[in-house]
Design an enzyme around this catalytic site. Sequence first.
Site, PDB file in Angstrom:
ATOM      1  N   PHE A   7      -2.608  16.162   3.819  1.00 29.52           N
ATOM      2  CA  PHE A   7      -2.918  15.686   2.803  1.00 29.52           C
ATOM      3  C   PHE A   7      -1.796  15.675   1.796  1.00 29.52           C
ATOM      4  CE2 PHE A   7      -4.353  14.982  -1.653  1.00 29.52           C
ATOM      5  CZ  PHE A   7      -5.387  14.009  -1.529  1.00 29.52           C
ATOM      6  N   GLU A  14       0.999  -1.202   0.035  1.00 27.52           N
ATOM      7  CA  GLU A  14      -0.094  -0.015  -0.083  1.00 27.52           C
ATOM      8  C   GLU A  14       0.894   1.332   0.110  1.00 27.52           C
ATOM      9  OE1 GLU A  14      -2.726   1.539  -0.172  1.00 27.52           O
ATOM     10  OE2 GLU A  14      -4.421   0.678   1.379  1.00 27.52           O
ATOM     11  N   ASP A  15       0.369   2.286  -0.648  1.00 30.20           N
ATOM     12  CA  ASP A  15       0.978   3.644  -0.655  1.00 30.20           C
ATOM     13  C   ASP A  15       1.213   4.297   0.867  1.00 30.20           C
ATOM     14  OD1 ASP A  15      -1.683   4.093  -0.550  1.00 30.20           O
ATOM     15  OD2 ASP A  15      -1.580   5.691  -2.149  1.00 30.20           O
ATOM     16  N   ARG A  36       1.119  12.316  -9.396  1.00 31.88           N
ATOM     17  CA  ARG A  36       1.476  10.698  -9.032  1.00 31.88           C
ATOM     18  C   ARG A  36       2.877  10.627  -9.354  1.00 31.88           C
ATOM     19  NH1 ARG A  36      -2.777   7.496  -7.326  1.00 31.88           N
ATOM     20  NH2 ARG A  36      -4.888   8.056  -8.586  1.00 31.88           N
ATOM     21  N   ASP A  52      -4.373   5.363   6.602  1.00 31.53           N
ATOM     22  CA  ASP A  52      -4.746   6.511   7.132  1.00 31.53           C
ATOM     23  C   ASP A  52      -5.878   6.190   7.976  1.00 31.53           C
ATOM     24  OD1 ASP A  52      -5.685   9.070   7.688  1.00 31.53           O
ATOM     25  OD2 ASP A  52      -6.485   9.676   5.887  1.00 31.53           O
TER      26      ASP A  52
HETATM   27  P1  5GP Z   1      -7.680   4.640   4.269  1.00 29.23           P
HETATM   28  O1  5GP Z   1      -8.652   3.843   4.200  1.00 29.23           O
HETATM   29  O2  5GP Z   1      -6.245   4.010   5.185  1.00 29.23           O
HETATM   30  O3  5GP Z   1      -8.029   5.798   4.807  1.00 29.23           O
HETATM   31  O4  5GP Z   1      -6.914   5.022   3.056  1.00 29.23           O
HETATM   32  C1  5GP Z   1      -6.044   4.781   2.332  1.00 29.23           C
HETATM   33  C2  5GP Z   1      -5.974   5.117   0.783  1.00 29.23           C
HETATM   34  O5  5GP Z   1      -6.392   6.560   0.840  1.00 29.23           O
HETATM   35  C3  5GP Z   1      -4.600   5.325   0.386  1.00 29.23           C
HETATM   36  O6  5GP Z   1      -4.299   3.995  -0.346  1.00 29.23           O
HETATM   37  C4  5GP Z   1      -4.456   6.397  -0.474  1.00 29.23           C
HETATM   38  O7  5GP Z   1      -4.924   5.960  -1.853  1.00 29.23           O
HETATM   39  C5  5GP Z   1      -5.402   7.503  -0.020  1.00 29.23           C
HETATM   40  N1  5GP Z   1      -4.864   8.561   0.928  1.00 29.23           N
HETATM   41  C6  5GP Z   1      -4.724   8.517   2.324  1.00 29.23           C
HETATM   42  N2  5GP Z   1      -4.030   9.341   2.931  1.00 29.23           N
HETATM   43  C7  5GP Z   1      -3.918  10.334   1.534  1.00 29.23           C
HETATM   44  C8  5GP Z   1      -3.077  11.366   1.272  1.00 29.23           C
HETATM   45  O8  5GP Z   1      -2.602  12.024   2.353  1.00 29.23           O
HETATM   46  N3  5GP Z   1      -3.090  11.864  -0.027  1.00 29.23           N
HETATM   47  C9  5GP Z   1      -3.382  11.116  -1.044  1.00 29.23           C
HETATM   48  N4  5GP Z   1      -3.197  11.602  -2.331  1.00 29.23           N
HETATM   49  N5  5GP Z   1      -4.189  10.135  -0.663  1.00 29.23           N
HETATM   50  C10 5GP Z   1      -4.285   9.416   0.456  1.00 29.23           C
END
Ligand code: 5GP
Length: 185
Positions: free
Chosen positions: A158, A105-106, A171, A109
């Site tokens: 963000f 995963e990137d 990206r 959050d």
């Molecule tokens: P989660 O379900 O953990 O809240 O979300 C994870 C996904 O939300 C990540 O894989 C990513 O695609 C997106 N995401 C979470 N934080 C960020 C952020 O700071 N910037 C961006 N561009 N995408 C985020």
Amino acid sequence: MEATADQGLLGEVVFSADEIAAAVRRLADEIRRDYSGEPILLVGVLKGAILFASDLMRQLSDYPIAIDFIVVSSYGTGRRGAKGDVRLLKDLDTNPAGRNVLLVEDIVDEGLTLEYLLNNLQSREPRSLRACALMDKPFHRAAKVHVDYVGMTAPDAFLVGYGLDYQEAFRNLPYICKLSCPPNR
Ligand code: 5GP
């Protein structure tokens, strides 16, 4: 909305290309050590993990790895609706049953995306299942998830770059930075 690559939207750099490369090398070392030669099915979560998964693979060029990708919706493009509404847009081509699956995963959050993916993959009976995230943003967790490998702890902001987008832009940046006007989630 269309991608806008307006550089004026970019704020402070949070992780330089060198810092990212060092984190990826460290993660590859940990993974190589922990799996001790066992073959891995590396599953990149698109689109955000595209650069991270590619660089991680490159750092594991001496290791037996198969690659696949899975695509889920994410709030970055405004596709996520109600809390917990994570959608699978493209499934794996490979059957994960009996494989050592490493989900890549990137950023984690709220943790809802990872929770969804781990539950989904676990139900398909892999031999083992672990999660690797380039960044952990642990401030707003809504799901209790364990991330086995974490590259860097991100600030509560963000972020864009190195796979992460704002409306599909940025990206392709080699570093990670804040957005000067954060979007409403
Ligand atoms: P989660 O379900 O953990 O809240 O979300 C994870 C996904 O939300 C990540 O894989 C990513 O695609 C997106 N995401 C979470 N934080 C960020 C952020 O700071 N910037 C961006 N561009 N995408 C985020």
